[in-house]
Design a protein around this motif. Structure first.
Motif, PDB file in Angstrom:
ATOM      1  N   MET A  93       0.844  -1.198   0.000  1.00 38.51           N
ATOM      2  CA  MET A  93       0.000   0.000   0.000  1.00 38.51           C
ATOM      3  C   MET A  93       0.880   1.249   0.000  1.00 38.51           C
ATOM      4  SD  MET A  93      -3.254  -0.547  -0.203  1.00 38.51           S
ATOM      5  CE  MET A  93      -3.839   1.053   0.385  1.00 38.51           C
ATOM      6  N   ALA A  95      -0.005   3.907  -1.848  1.00 40.49           N
ATOM      7  CA  ALA A  95      -0.853   5.066  -2.145  1.00 40.49           C
ATOM      8  C   ALA A  95      -1.081   5.909  -0.900  1.00 40.49           C
ATOM      9  CB  ALA A  95      -2.204   4.606  -2.704  1.00 40.49           C
ATOM     10  N   VAL A  97      -3.759   7.575   0.910  1.00 41.21           N
ATOM     11  CA  VAL A  97      -5.221   7.454   0.951  1.00 41.21           C
ATOM     12  C   VAL A  97      -5.770   8.563   1.840  1.00 41.21           C
ATOM     13  CG1 VAL A  97      -7.157   5.923   1.480  1.00 41.21           C
ATOM     14  CG2 VAL A  97      -4.940   4.947   0.800  1.00 41.21           C
ATOM     15  N   ASP A  99      -7.750  10.261   4.553  1.00 40.45           N
ATOM     16  CA  ASP A  99      -8.366   9.728   5.771  1.00 40.45           C
ATOM     17  C   ASP A  99      -9.837  10.115   5.867  1.00 40.45           C
ATOM     18  OD1 ASP A  99      -6.070   8.447   6.864  1.00 40.45           O
ATOM     19  OD2 ASP A  99      -5.249  10.442   7.267  1.00 40.45           O
ATOM     20  N   ILE A 136      -7.720   1.103   4.627  1.00 37.16           N
ATOM     21  CA  ILE A 136      -7.663  -0.052   3.721  1.00 37.16           C
ATOM     22  C   ILE A 136      -6.618  -1.051   4.205  1.00 37.16           C
ATOM     23  CG2 ILE A 136      -7.257  -0.783   1.334  1.00 37.16           C
ATOM     24  CD1 ILE A 136      -8.077   2.114   0.504  1.00 37.16           C
ATOM     25  N   LEU A 137      -5.466  -0.525   4.613  1.00 36.51           N
ATOM     26  CA  LEU A 137      -4.363  -1.375   5.081  1.00 36.51           C
ATOM     27  C   LEU A 137      -4.792  -2.183   6.308  1.00 36.51           C
ATOM     28  CD1 LEU A 137      -1.315  -2.090   4.850  1.00 36.51           C
ATOM     29  CD2 LEU A 137      -0.859  -0.109   6.295  1.00 36.51           C
ATOM     30  N   GLY A 154       3.051  -1.710   4.379  1.00 33.23           N
ATOM     31  CA  GLY A 154       2.484  -0.376   4.495  1.00 33.23           C
ATOM     32  C   GLY A 154       3.556   0.679   4.311  1.00 33.23           C
ATOM     33  N   LYS A 173       3.325   2.965  14.564  1.00 36.56           N
ATOM     34  CA  LYS A 173       2.376   2.726  13.479  1.00 36.56           C
ATOM     35  C   LYS A 173       2.406   1.268  13.035  1.00 36.56           C
ATOM     36  CE  LYS A 173       1.336   6.084  10.937  1.00 36.56           C
ATOM     37  NZ  LYS A 173       1.329   7.219  10.001  1.00 36.56           N
TER      38      LYS A 173
HETATM   39  O1  C5P Z   1      -1.967   5.945   9.183  1.00 38.39           O
HETATM   40  P1  C5P Z   1      -1.296   6.369   7.928  1.00 38.39           P
HETATM   41  O2  C5P Z   1      -2.210   7.053   6.962  1.00 38.39           O
HETATM   42  O3  C5P Z   1      -0.032   7.132   8.125  1.00 38.39           O
HETATM   43  O4  C5P Z   1      -0.847   4.986   7.254  1.00 38.39           O
HETATM   44  C1  C5P Z   1      -0.269   4.972   5.998  1.00 38.39           C
HETATM   45  C2  C5P Z   1      -0.444   3.613   5.399  1.00 38.39           C
HETATM   46  O5  C5P Z   1      -1.808   3.194   5.501  1.00 38.39           O
HETATM   47  C3  C5P Z   1      -0.137   3.592   3.909  1.00 38.39           C
HETATM   48  O6  C5P Z   1       0.332   2.298   3.561  1.00 38.39           O
HETATM   49  C4  C5P Z   1      -1.495   3.874   3.279  1.00 38.39           C
HETATM   50  O7  C5P Z   1      -1.568   3.364   1.967  1.00 38.39           O
HETATM   51  C5  C5P Z   1      -2.425   3.151   4.237  1.00 38.39           C
HETATM   52  N1  C5P Z   1      -3.762   3.759   4.399  1.00 38.39           N
HETATM   53  C6  C5P Z   1      -4.874   3.036   4.034  1.00 38.39           C
HETATM   54  N2  C5P Z   1      -6.123   3.580   4.196  1.00 38.39           N
HETATM   55  C7  C5P Z   1      -6.277   4.791   4.747  1.00 38.39           C
HETATM   56  C8  C5P Z   1      -5.151   5.533   5.156  1.00 38.39           C
HETATM   57  C9  C5P Z   1      -3.911   4.979   4.964  1.00 38.39           C
HETATM   58  O8  C5P Z   1      -4.727   1.906   3.554  1.00 38.39           O
HETATM   59  N3  C5P Z   1      -7.510   5.296   4.903  1.00 38.39           N
END
Ligand code: C5P
Length: 233
Positions: A93, A95, A97, A99, A136-137, A154, A173
């Motif tokens: 992951m 990308a 994303v 929040d 998503i992660l 991640g 994290k």
């Molecule tokens: O918590 P944070 O946003 O810093 O975590 C970053 C990781 O979580 C990245 O791998 C990102 O792709 C994933 N992520 C996710 N879904 C979200 C936010 C972040 O999968 N809503």
């Protein structure tokens, strides 16, 4: 001939940054260019993997031999990841994303002037209510073991004054998210986003060992990430 360490492996990589629409012309977005995710796809394909790249709002050429699936919002990315992860040995992951997303999508462009011109509310500013997007992660980690159990990687974009802060945030994290590897990069306006070079620290769940990669090209950083993944596979 190059060593094809990932031959026979199926990998899924998300790249770029999601866009959350406000109205037909506006969105909430972020600074991710997708370059690191594309470099991960390029290197995995070169090492012989079958690669699906879920590309969120990128404008980069498709890497050779990679299947690119365009997505835009976090919810679209989540749906695409869930399908692709079923067949995957590895999910990365990369990308960025969002929040949060706007709670309501306006079908027509939001106007600058409210009410009657000259009226007391004419110069007011709208409030955009937000709701949380799914993580998503975290969802991937949660549903692991129900069928396929890919290695999950991640990324963490951390800002910090000291490298120690950045690593400490990264360790927290990693523990919270429960993925196998966390690639921590230091970000700032002139660091990482859109740049060709990157500096990262690769953390592995349950290990105190840190692999530092860079400052180096995003392809060299990608090679270090795949080396770490291959140790787990
Ligand atoms: O918590 P944070 O946003 O810093 O975590 C970053 C990781 O979580 C990245 O791998 C990102 O792709 C994933 N992520 C996710 N879904 C979200 C936010 C972040 O999968 N809503």
């Amino acid at each position: 001939a190059p060593t094809r360490e990932l031959a026979g492996r199926t990998v899924v990589i998300s790249a770029g940054g999601t866009r959350e629409p406000i109205d037909p012309v506006r969105f909430l977005g972020n600074r991710s260019s997708g370059k690191q995710g594309y470099a991960l796809a390029t290197v995995a394909a070169r090492r012989g993997a079958t690669v699906t790249l879920l590309a969120a709002n990128t404008s980069l050429p498709a890497p050779a031999g990679v299947t690119v699936v365009p997505v835009s919002t976090a919810l679209e990315l989540q749906a695409a990841v869930e399908v692709a992860a079923k067949e995957a040995d590895v999910v990365v992951m990369a990308a960025a994303v969002a929040d949060f997303r706007p709670a309501h999508y306006a079908d027509a462009k939001i106007k600058k002037t409210f009410g009657e011109p000259g009226s007391p509310e004419a110069d007011a500013a709208p409030t955009i209510e937000l709701v949380r997007n799914p993580d998503i992660l975290a969802g991937l980690v949660e549903s692991r073991g129900v069928g396929a159990s890919p290695v999950i990687v991640g990324f963490a974009a951390e800002t910090g004054d000291e490298q120690g802060d950045v690593l400490a945030h990264g360790r927290d994290k990693l523990a919270r998210k429960g993925c196998d590897l966390l690639v921590v990069n230091e970000v700032g306006v002139d660091k990482t986003f859109g740049q060709d070079d990157n500096t990262v620290h690769i953390l592995r769940l349950g290990s105190s060992h840190v692999v530092d990669a860079g400052p180096a090209s995003k392809e060299l950083v990608a090679a270090a990430v795949w080396d770490a993944v291959q140790e787990i596979l």
